[in-house]
Design an enzyme around this catalytic site. Structure first.
Site, short mmCIF file in Angstrom:
data_model
loop_
_atom_site.label_atom_id
_atom_site.label_comp_id
_atom_site.label_asym_id
_atom_site.label_seq_id
_atom_site.Cartn_x
_atom_site.Cartn_y
_atom_site.Cartn_z
CB SER A 1 -8.19 0.19 6.08
OG SER A 1 -8.87 1.41 6.27
CB SER B 1 -8.05 3.35 3.23
OG SER B 1 -7.12 2.83 4.18
CE LYS C 1 -3.90 1.83 2.74
NZ LYS C 1 -4.77 1.52 3.91
#
Length: 443
Positions: free
Chosen positions: A159, A135, A57
């Site tokens: 997330s 996210s 990420k």
């Protein structure tokens, strides 16, 4: 080299389809793969991750590549040195192939739509008209579409849970402090956690073993090491609890698949019904803490006015709520933590895990505000607020399909430092089912 080229090609060819990739790191990945081959030829193997491609990420610092935090104001940000997690993956022999997309600032500004990243809305490979979850949208899409064998995401509140569920993959939220966050973007210092998304529970355990452990550069890390459980015959029966109200306000297919999951778990565990969380404001406390800590973390954005460059209109305004959180309210929220942790620990002492649907619905349409998507399914007695407030681990596993053939998911929430038990149960579940082997249409 062959493996690296295969996944690099998939990242470049399919990554844009799902808005999953910020940057493909072909040149450095090829160099790393060549070195891993040379090591094998010389008789040196670093372990289970040796030569395995991966992505991270884009809130993790990676030397030589931008770290964008999913946000337009930071799209050219260059940070020096690798985050501890990146360094440990490389030390374990993994080959870093891509920085993966995310919701801008990990959702800290209060987004209410899928269009909340300068890379575009994350799309689940099961249906690109549906959201991949946030996210950690890119890690979920990339693993679900087979662009990388595993990826690192982060969770402050949901997330890893959402992308794992919406993309039909396995995800692991570790205990707070299990994995160093040095070099990771801070959203909420007292709630942020880093963890893997992969095809299986076993793979999640292998990745956690590589990245977990104390780090002097992150004083919140715990000293206890983690050893991944191996797929062996279980030596004892587990106990799995169900919270009162778990079956309420979930889609029929989600409920059907949850009941089927319990039938499988009963082969290795005793199921205890009608447990209840102590009545405390878990969600409210978590919300206040995140608002206040995010406001502090991103204070420069407010001071220089660049918050107006964020993609989602509500993100340009939502962060201001955190700017006016009173100190007494923040401290009150922090004080809730101790009785919450004591109460949750007492509940979890009765079982090895709490089981529930990961989410009450299948993946949400891209073009609808989140609060309008499935108004009849607000989430029921979802335990994730309490779990994230108290920093306990969770495992998320695909457990079937629902409406339109989209994935549904099972979550197991465990005691602090109880990842090994969760993973053992997850491996037992996946040894008796085939959902982790399913592939999205066309892939």
């Amino acid at each position: 080299m062959e493996l690296a080229r295969h996944f690099l090609d998939r990242l470049e060819r399919l990554g844009p389809t799902y808005n999953a990739v910020v940057r493909v790191m072909r040149e450095s990945a090829i160099a790393e793969a060549q070195e891993r081959d040379r090591e094998l030829a010389a008789g040196k193997a670093r372990g289970a991750l040796h030569g395995i491609p991966c992505g991270v990420k884009d809130l993790l610092a990676t030397d030589g590549a931008p770290t964008t935090w999913g946000a337009a104001p930071y799209r050219d940000q260059m940070l020096k040195g690798d985050a501890t997690v990146v360094r440990r993956l490389r030390s374990a022999g993994a080959v870093l192939c891509a920085k993966l997309a995310m919701v801008e600032l990990a959702g800290g500004m209060g987004y209410n739509q899928a269009f909340a990243s300068f890379t575009g809305p994350g799309k689940t490979p099961w249906d690109p008209s549906r959201w991949s979850g946030g996210s950690s949208s890119g890690p979920g899409s990339a693993v679900g579409a087979g662009l990388v064998p595993f990826a690192i995401g982060s969770e402050t509140w949901g997330s890893i849970q959402y992308p794992a569920a919406f993309c039909g993959v396995s995800g692991l939220r570790p205990t707070y402090g299990r994995v160093s966050r040095h070099g990771a973007m801070a959203l909420s210092w007292t709630m942020d956690k880093l963890g893997p998304l992969a095809r299986t529970a076993e793979d999640c355990g292998l990745v956690l073993e590589a990245i977990a452990g104390p780090d002097p550069q992150d004083p919140t890390t715990i000293t206890q090491r983690f050893a991944a459980p191996r797929p062996v015959r279980l030596r004892r029966r587990y106990r799995v609890g169900i919270l009162r109200g778990t079956r309420e306000k979930v889609q029929p297919e989600v409920l059907r698949n949850f009941e089927a999951s319990l039938s499988v778990l009963r082969q290795v565990a005793d199921v205890v019904e009608d447990l209840q969380l102590p009545e405390l404001p878990y969600d409210a406390a978590a919300s206040v803490i995140i608002d206040a800590e995010a406001a502090s973390a991103f204070e420069p954005l407010f001071e220089n006015g660049r918050i107006t460059e964020l993609t989602a209109p509500e993100d340009r305004l939502g962060g201001y709520a955190g700017q006016v959180v009173l100190a007494k309210d923040y401290l009150r929220a922090l004080r809730v933590r101790r009785p919450a942790a004591v109460g949750l620990a007492k509940l979890l002492s009765q079982v090895d895990a709490i089981a529930a649907p990961s989410l009450p619905t299948i993946a949400w349409p891209l073009d609808a505000p989140f609060d309008k998507v499935y108004p009849n399914y607000p989430g029921g007695t979802d335990i994730s607020g309490a779990a994230n407030l108290c920093g306990v681990p969770g495992l998320f596993l695909m457990n079937g399909t629902g409406e339109a053939g989209l994935p549904t998911s099972l979550q197991l929430t465990g005691r602090a430092l109880g990842e090994a038990a969760l993973l053992a149960m997850g491996m037992a579940y996946q040894a008796r089912t085939n959902f982790h082997r399913l592939r999205p249409p066309g892939l």
